[in-house]
Motif scaffolding. Sequence first.
Motif, PDB file in Angstrom:
ATOM      1  N   UNK A 160       0.810  -1.215   0.000  1.00 12.85           N
ATOM      2  CA  UNK A 160       0.000   0.000   0.000  1.00 12.85           C
ATOM      3  C   UNK A 160       0.841   1.261   0.000  1.00 12.85           C
ATOM      4  N   UNK A 161       1.928   1.262   0.773  1.00 10.47           N
ATOM      5  CA  UNK A 161       2.810   2.431   0.825  1.00 10.47           C
ATOM      6  C   UNK A 161       3.486   2.665  -0.531  1.00 10.47           C
ATOM      7  N   UNK A 162       3.943   1.600  -1.174  1.00 10.45           N
ATOM      8  CA  UNK A 162       4.569   1.745  -2.501  1.00 10.45           C
ATOM      9  C   UNK A 162       3.555   2.252  -3.524  1.00 10.45           C
ATOM     10  N   UNK A 163       2.357   1.666  -3.532  1.00 13.04           N
ATOM     11  CA  UNK A 163       1.325   2.082  -4.486  1.00 13.04           C
ATOM     12  C   UNK A 163       0.913   3.538  -4.279  1.00 13.04           C
ATOM     13  N   UNK A 164       0.689   3.939  -3.020  1.00  5.43           N
ATOM     14  CA  UNK A 164       0.243   5.313  -2.772  1.00  5.43           C
ATOM     15  C   UNK A 164       1.360   6.329  -3.034  1.00  5.43           C
ATOM     16  N   UNK A 165       2.592   5.980  -2.728  1.00  6.52           N
ATOM     17  CA  UNK A 165       3.700   6.901  -2.964  1.00  6.52           C
ATOM     18  C   UNK A 165       3.885   7.187  -4.449  1.00  6.52           C
ATOM     19  N   UNK A 166       3.811   6.149  -5.272  1.00  3.38           N
ATOM     20  CA  UNK A 166       4.116   6.313  -6.697  1.00  3.38           C
ATOM     21  C   UNK A 166       2.872   6.346  -7.589  1.00  3.38           C
ATOM     22  N   UNK A 167       1.684   6.345  -6.989  1.00  7.74           N
ATOM     23  CA  UNK A 167       0.447   6.456  -7.756  1.00  7.74           C
ATOM     24  C   UNK A 167       0.223   5.303  -8.715  1.00  7.74           C
ATOM     25  N   UNK A 168       0.534   4.090  -8.251  1.00  5.47           N
ATOM     26  CA  UNK A 168       0.375   2.889  -9.085  1.00  5.47           C
ATOM     27  C   UNK A 168      -0.465   1.859  -8.339  1.00  5.47           C
ATOM     28  N   UNK A 169      -0.823   0.806  -9.029  1.00  4.16           N
ATOM     29  CA  UNK A 169      -1.488  -0.356  -8.420  1.00  4.16           C
ATOM     30  C   UNK A 169      -0.691  -1.614  -8.742  1.00  4.16           C
ATOM     31  N   UNK A 170       0.625  -1.487  -8.770  1.00  8.69           N
ATOM     32  CA  UNK A 170       1.497  -2.574  -9.215  1.00  8.69           C
ATOM     33  C   UNK A 170       1.871  -3.561  -8.120  1.00  8.69           C
ATOM     34  N   UNK A 171       1.730  -3.166  -6.853  1.00  9.91           N
ATOM     35  CA  UNK A 171       2.201  -3.999  -5.755  1.00  9.91           C
ATOM     36  C   UNK A 171       1.027  -4.541  -4.941  1.00  9.91           C
ATOM     37  N   UNK A 172       1.115  -5.813  -4.563  1.00  8.71           N
ATOM     38  CA  UNK A 172       0.065  -6.458  -3.762  1.00  8.71           C
ATOM     39  C   UNK A 172       0.693  -7.253  -2.633  1.00  8.71           C
ATOM     40  N   UNK A 173      -0.066  -7.413  -1.555  1.00  7.85           N
ATOM     41  CA  UNK A 173       0.383  -8.256  -0.444  1.00  7.85           C
ATOM     42  C   UNK A 173       0.649  -9.662  -0.962  1.00  7.85           C
ATOM     43  N   UNK A 174       1.767 -10.230  -0.546  1.00  8.54           N
ATOM     44  CA  UNK A 174       2.134 -11.581  -0.959  1.00  8.54           C
ATOM     45  C   UNK A 174       3.030 -11.635  -2.179  1.00  8.54           C
ATOM     46  N   UNK A 175       3.174 -10.511  -2.898  1.00  6.97           N
ATOM     47  CA  UNK A 175       4.065 -10.484  -4.058  1.00  6.97           C
ATOM     48  C   UNK A 175       5.511 -10.639  -3.601  1.00  6.97           C
ATOM     49  N   UNK A 176       6.296 -11.354  -4.377  1.00  4.75           N
ATOM     50  CA  UNK A 176       7.726 -11.468  -4.094  1.00  4.75           C
ATOM     51  C   UNK A 176       8.387 -10.132  -4.386  1.00  4.75           C
ATOM     52  N   UNK A 177       9.147  -9.620  -3.425  1.00  6.28           N
ATOM     53  CA  UNK A 177       9.915  -8.396  -3.629  1.00  6.28           C
ATOM     54  C   UNK A 177      11.373  -8.729  -3.908  1.00  6.28           C
ATOM     55  N   UNK A 178      11.910  -9.708  -3.173  1.00  2.95           N
ATOM     56  CA  UNK A 178      13.318 -10.037  -3.351  1.00  2.95           C
ATOM     57  C   UNK A 178      13.715 -11.218  -2.494  1.00  2.95           C
ATOM     58  N   UNK A 179      15.039 -11.336  -2.307  1.00  2.93           N
ATOM     59  CA  UNK A 179      15.629 -12.483  -1.607  1.00  2.93           C
ATOM     60  C   UNK A 179      16.705 -11.966  -0.664  1.00  2.93           C
TER      61      UNK A 179
END
Length: 188
Positions: A160-179
Amino acid sequence: MSKRTFIKVLTAFLAVVGLVAIGVGAPAQAQEQRRAKVGYTQVVVDPAVYSLIAGAGITPAAIGGAKAFAYKGTLAARFPITGYSLKKVQIKHSGGISLTAGSATISLRKFTIDLGRQRVSGKVSGSVGNVGRVDLFKIRRSNRPGLGLVKLTLTGTAAGALNSTFGVNAFSAGDTFGYASPRPFGRF
């Protein structure tokens, strides 16, 4: 997280504890929480996420003593290990990463790996204001051990913080971000 992966991460944590205990000359049992500047944790951004970030014009940068560099077609960052808590089964870090696109920015710093809860928290600030410490990632079994020992998936708060900061809907809970891979004996 598989038992084998959990054992690897726990072994890395215990190695930090053991190294610090030797360094200060006190038995590990007597130490509930200690500060140390020993080793680092490396986080590699999932290549698909890195492509998404770069394609959206978002620029990542290391902050507060962290290091960022190109790694296997994506971005990696190293965060110094600064302490641990035996009671809470945590590894603490300094430094962080900022993500910026135009005037929009978000900073994630002072990460804490909480093995007991299988979470990574950090302090969040930027265009969204000073949010404070929140859970950023869940720790899961890695499906790409060449990139890291464990997989980091986004929490709803982080997405939610990433989406609201950059005005996108690209990120969702449970998505892999990294390792991530703790390296308690690694040279920073």
